[in-house]
Write a protein that holds these residues in place. Structure first.
Motif, mmCIF file in Angstrom:
data_model
loop_
_atom_site.group_PDB
_atom_site.id
_atom_site.type_symbol
_atom_site.label_atom_id
_atom_site.label_comp_id
_atom_site.label_asym_id
_atom_site.label_seq_id
_atom_site.Cartn_x
_atom_site.Cartn_y
_atom_site.Cartn_z
ATOM 1 N N SER A 218 25.323 36.260 24.970
ATOM 2 C CA SER A 218 26.331 37.315 25.081
ATOM 3 C C SER A 218 26.345 37.899 26.491
ATOM 4 O O SER A 218 27.412 38.155 27.065
ATOM 5 C CB SER A 218 26.038 38.420 24.063
ATOM 6 O OG SER A 218 26.953 39.488 24.192
ATOM 7 N N ASN A 219 25.154 38.073 27.062
ATOM 8 C CA ASN A 219 25.065 38.589 28.426
ATOM 9 C C ASN A 219 25.673 37.617 29.431
ATOM 10 O O ASN A 219 26.344 38.020 30.389
ATOM 11 C CB ASN A 219 23.606 38.868 28.799
ATOM 12 C CG ASN A 219 23.033 40.053 28.040
ATOM 13 O OD1 ASN A 219 23.776 40.905 27.547
ATOM 14 N ND2 ASN A 219 21.718 40.109 27.927
ATOM 15 N N PHE A 220 25.435 36.305 29.202
ATOM 16 C CA PHE A 220 26.003 35.282 30.079
ATOM 17 C C PHE A 220 27.521 35.346 30.071
ATOM 18 O O PHE A 220 28.177 35.263 31.109
ATOM 19 C CB PHE A 220 25.548 33.888 29.648
ATOM 20 C CG PHE A 220 24.128 33.564 30.029
ATOM 21 C CD1 PHE A 220 23.486 34.269 31.037
ATOM 22 C CD2 PHE A 220 23.443 32.551 29.381
ATOM 23 C CE1 PHE A 220 22.181 33.971 31.384
ATOM 24 C CE2 PHE A 220 22.145 32.240 29.722
ATOM 25 C CZ PHE A 220 21.501 32.956 30.730
ATOM 26 N N ALA B 256 34.507 27.107 38.189
ATOM 27 C CA ALA B 256 33.791 26.342 39.202
ATOM 28 C C ALA B 256 33.962 26.997 40.567
ATOM 29 O O ALA B 256 34.949 27.649 40.847
ATOM 30 C CB ALA B 256 34.329 24.915 39.233
ATOM 31 N N GLY B 257 32.969 26.797 41.424
ATOM 32 C CA GLY B 257 33.104 27.255 42.790
ATOM 33 C C GLY B 257 32.236 28.436 43.148
ATOM 34 O O GLY B 257 32.178 28.826 44.300
ATOM 35 N N ASP B 258 31.565 29.005 42.191
ATOM 36 C CA ASP B 258 30.711 30.143 42.466
ATOM 37 C C ASP B 258 29.263 29.735 42.229
ATOM 38 O O ASP B 258 28.936 29.126 41.215
ATOM 39 C CB ASP B 258 31.099 31.315 41.560
ATOM 40 C CG ASP B 258 30.259 32.536 41.878
ATOM 41 O OD1 ASP B 258 29.186 32.665 41.253
ATOM 42 O OD2 ASP B 258 30.664 33.339 42.714
ATOM 43 N N GLU B 259 28.379 30.105 43.173
ATOM 44 C CA GLU B 259 26.984 29.673 43.099
ATOM 45 C C GLU B 259 26.300 30.167 41.831
ATOM 46 O O GLU B 259 25.577 29.425 41.167
ATOM 47 C CB GLU B 259 26.237 30.168 44.340
ATOM 48 C CG GLU B 259 24.794 29.694 44.402
ATOM 49 C CD GLU B 259 24.085 30.159 45.670
ATOM 50 O OE1 GLU B 259 22.864 29.998 45.735
ATOM 51 O OE2 GLU B 259 24.773 30.678 46.575
ATOM 52 N N GLU B 260 26.521 31.433 41.455
ATOM 53 C CA GLU B 260 25.893 31.968 40.260
ATOM 54 C C GLU B 260 26.401 31.265 39.008
ATOM 55 O O GLU B 260 25.646 30.984 38.081
ATOM 56 C CB GLU B 260 26.157 33.472 40.169
ATOM 57 C CG GLU B 260 25.437 34.299 41.218
ATOM 58 C CD GLU B 260 23.923 34.121 41.145
ATOM 59 O OE1 GLU B 260 23.378 34.089 40.015
ATOM 60 O OE2 GLU B 260 23.289 33.992 42.193
ATOM 61 N N GLN B 261 27.708 30.955 38.975
ATOM 62 C CA GLN B 261 28.255 30.264 37.816
ATOM 63 C C GLN B 261 27.710 28.840 37.715
ATOM 64 O O GLN B 261 27.508 28.328 36.619
ATOM 65 C CB GLN B 261 29.789 30.264 37.899
ATOM 66 C CG GLN B 261 30.353 31.661 37.668
ATOM 67 C CD GLN B 261 31.795 31.767 38.091
ATOM 68 O OE1 GLN B 261 32.177 31.262 39.131
ATOM 69 N NE2 GLN B 261 32.598 32.430 37.298
ATOM 70 N N TRP B 262 27.495 28.218 38.877
ATOM 71 C CA TRP B 262 26.915 26.871 38.847
ATOM 72 C C TRP B 262 25.506 26.911 38.250
ATOM 73 O O TRP B 262 25.113 26.017 37.493
ATOM 74 C CB TRP B 262 26.887 26.275 40.251
ATOM 75 C CG TRP B 262 26.118 24.978 40.345
ATOM 76 C CD1 TRP B 262 25.037 24.716 41.088
ATOM 77 C CD2 TRP B 262 26.406 23.766 39.615
ATOM 78 N NE1 TRP B 262 24.611 23.432 40.888
ATOM 79 C CE2 TRP B 262 25.430 22.817 39.993
ATOM 80 C CE3 TRP B 262 27.373 23.405 38.689
ATOM 81 C CZ2 TRP B 262 25.409 21.526 39.474
ATOM 82 C CZ3 TRP B 262 27.354 22.108 38.168
ATOM 83 C CH2 TRP B 262 26.382 21.186 38.562
ATOM 84 N N LYS C 46 32.586 36.749 32.735
ATOM 85 C CA LYS C 46 33.829 37.523 32.729
ATOM 86 C C LYS C 46 33.911 38.410 33.966
ATOM 87 O O LYS C 46 34.958 38.480 34.633
ATOM 88 C CB LYS C 46 33.878 38.378 31.457
ATOM 89 C CG LYS C 46 35.159 39.181 31.284
ATOM 90 C CD LYS C 46 35.133 39.961 29.974
ATOM 91 C CE LYS C 46 36.390 40.806 29.797
ATOM 92 N NZ LYS C 46 36.349 41.585 28.532
ATOM 93 N N GLN C 47 32.807 39.091 34.290
ATOM 94 C CA GLN C 47 32.801 39.975 35.445
ATOM 95 C C GLN C 47 32.932 39.193 36.749
ATOM 96 O O GLN C 47 33.605 39.642 37.697
ATOM 97 C CB GLN C 47 31.508 40.806 35.462
ATOM 98 C CG GLN C 47 31.381 41.793 34.313
ATOM 99 C CD GLN C 47 32.542 42.781 34.265
ATOM 100 O OE1 GLN C 47 33.021 43.253 35.306
ATOM 101 N NE2 GLN C 47 33.001 43.096 33.063
ATOM 102 N N LEU C 48 32.299 38.013 36.797
ATOM 103 C CA LEU C 48 32.398 37.175 37.989
ATOM 104 C C LEU C 48 33.831 36.695 38.209
ATOM 105 O O LEU C 48 34.316 36.634 39.339
ATOM 106 C CB LEU C 48 31.455 35.972 37.868
ATOM 107 C CG LEU C 48 29.973 36.253 38.104
ATOM 108 C CD1 LEU C 48 29.132 35.063 37.693
ATOM 109 C CD2 LEU C 48 29.712 36.597 39.568
ATOM 110 N N LYS C 49 34.508 36.359 37.112
ATOM 111 C CA LYS C 49 35.910 35.930 37.214
ATOM 112 C C LYS C 49 36.769 37.046 37.785
ATOM 113 O O LYS C 49 37.590 36.825 38.675
ATOM 114 C CB LYS C 49 36.433 35.522 35.829
ATOM 115 C CG LYS C 49 35.964 34.164 35.354
ATOM 116 C CD LYS C 49 36.578 33.834 34.008
ATOM 117 C CE LYS C 49 36.142 32.456 33.530
ATOM 118 N NZ LYS C 49 36.707 32.128 32.196
ATOM 119 N N PHE C 50 36.578 38.265 37.257
ATOM 120 C CA PHE C 50 37.339 39.412 37.750
ATOM 121 C C PHE C 50 37.060 39.636 39.240
ATOM 122 O O PHE C 50 37.964 39.933 40.024
ATOM 123 C CB PHE C 50 36.986 40.671 36.964
ATOM 124 C CG PHE C 50 37.550 40.703 35.570
ATOM 125 C CD1 PHE C 50 38.758 40.091 35.270
ATOM 126 C CD2 PHE C 50 36.866 41.338 34.538
ATOM 127 C CE1 PHE C 50 39.284 40.116 33.994
ATOM 128 C CE2 PHE C 50 37.379 41.364 33.252
ATOM 129 C CZ PHE C 50 38.588 40.750 32.977
#
Length: 356
Positions: A183-185, A42-48, A190-194
């Motif tokens: 799979s791409n999501f 949570a907390g990232d616009e793209e993840q939302w 994963k990349q956003l978390k890093f």
């Protein structure tokens, strides 16, 4: 044809790990597809946006509520934000709120008044729709299973059907596309978390470097003395590391002077009772901490006769102190600092000075 429903499971996370696992297990045992927020950060616009798309694809939405409101995006918790979005999309929502008499660990409950108020308002919002009260994780497991079975019968969703039960190759093509997209999501997440973790670490490292690089000139006034003595330059890092644990609750300017007396060199001599450290030095220390967004004035109420200034850590201050402690735990031998005369000096590690 056997239809599989996709069900989004929403809740605060750390306090409801076991309860979520049982709910997900119940959904799987019924032969359906659970989707959990633990797939996202949570907390990232793209993840939302990814979370919204997952909710859009779900047939039902389950929210589990105990005694925590959870991390917030502005005034709303992420759990409530998910709930509001599902409701706005017309997705059937099933609420499961912990019973008033259920036993629950104190360390899994909010103590902050504002969060408790927000949680009560959120629970009242949930109660306007389908709701069940649960007493423990086993009770929750059973009630989720029963409530979903009723929904499947009375309010069937669109669901998913196995490709071999449908005619036409276009279905297989679509399923392949969706599988690749999923799979791409996951890789994007994963990349956003890093990326987020790296940015946060870099930000805290920069703040710690600023604390190390800035020095304050500290002097002491001893009992029966005639002037300030022991003038020594100390890094804000050493001072912050000493004061931060006390600031987690709140720390007054008077008590700050007492804690700073840890740095006096003439250990056998007693300091004077009133401001053994210059007032303007203490003001400068906290002014610098404020500039770095590490402390803020405390909002706790005190007697109207109390003229002390009180300070407490900001959220960023807490995170910086956590990073300092993490670095010390990972590599305690590295905790040395070079004095102005070029000699290495062992860092202080949060030792308190007893009050006189």
């Amino acid at each position: 044809m056997k239809i599989k429903y996709q069900i989004f499971v929403s809740s605060t996370f750390e306090d409801l790990v076991e309860e979520r696992e049982l709910v997900i297990k119940a959904i799987l045992e019924m032969g359906h597809i659970p989707v959990g927020m633990e797939m996202f950060s949570a907390g990232d616009e793209e993840q939302w946006k990814l979370i919204q798309r997952q909710i859009d694809d779900c047939d039902y939405y389950v929210v589990i509520c105990a005694h925590r409101y959870g991390s917030q995006d502005g005034d709303l918790s992420y759990t409530e934000k998910e709930y509001d979005y599902a409701f706005s999309k017309g997705i059937p929502t099933l609420g499961f709120v912990i019973g008033d008499k259920a036993e629950w660990p104190v360390n899994k409950s909010d103590t902050d008044t504002q969060k408790k108020t927000s949680l009560d308002l959120f629970k009242n919002k949930i109660k306007k729709k389908l709701i069940s009260y649960w007493q423990n994780k086993e009770d929750l497991y059973g009630k989720v299973s029963i409530a979903l079975m009723k929904q499947f019968t009375t309010n069937p969703g669109v669901g998913w059907i196995k490709s071999n039960e449908l005619a036409g190759p276009e279905v297989l093509i679509e399923l392949t596309r969706l599988s690749k997209e999923n799979s791409n999501f996951r890789e994007e997440i994963k990349q956003l978390k890093f990326k987020i973790e790296a940015e946060e670490t870099s930000k805290y490292d920069k703040l710690i470097a600023s604390l190390r690089n800035h020095e304050i000139n500290l002097s002491f006034y001893y009992k029966n003395g005639s002037d300030w003595e022991d003038s020594e330059k100390l890094s804000l890092y050493r001072i912050f590391k000493l004061l931060a644990p006390e600031c987690m609750s709140e720390l007054s300017s008077v008590d700050t002077a007492m804690y700073l007396s840890y740095f006096k060199t003439q250990k056998e001599r007693e300091l004077r009772a009133t401001f053994p450290v210059p007032r303007n030095t203490i003001k400068q220390i906290f002014a610098d901490f404020v500039v770095l967004n590490l402390v803020k004035p405390s909002l706790k109420k005190h007697s109207v006769k109390d003229e002390n200034e009180y300070w407490t850590l900001t959220e960023e201050g807490i995170m910086v102190y956590k990073e300092i402690r993490r670095q010390i735990i990972d590599n305690p031998k590295s905790e040395t600092e070079t004095n102005s005369d070029g000699n290495d000096k062992k860092e202080i590690t949060n030792e308190k000075t007893s009050k006189k």
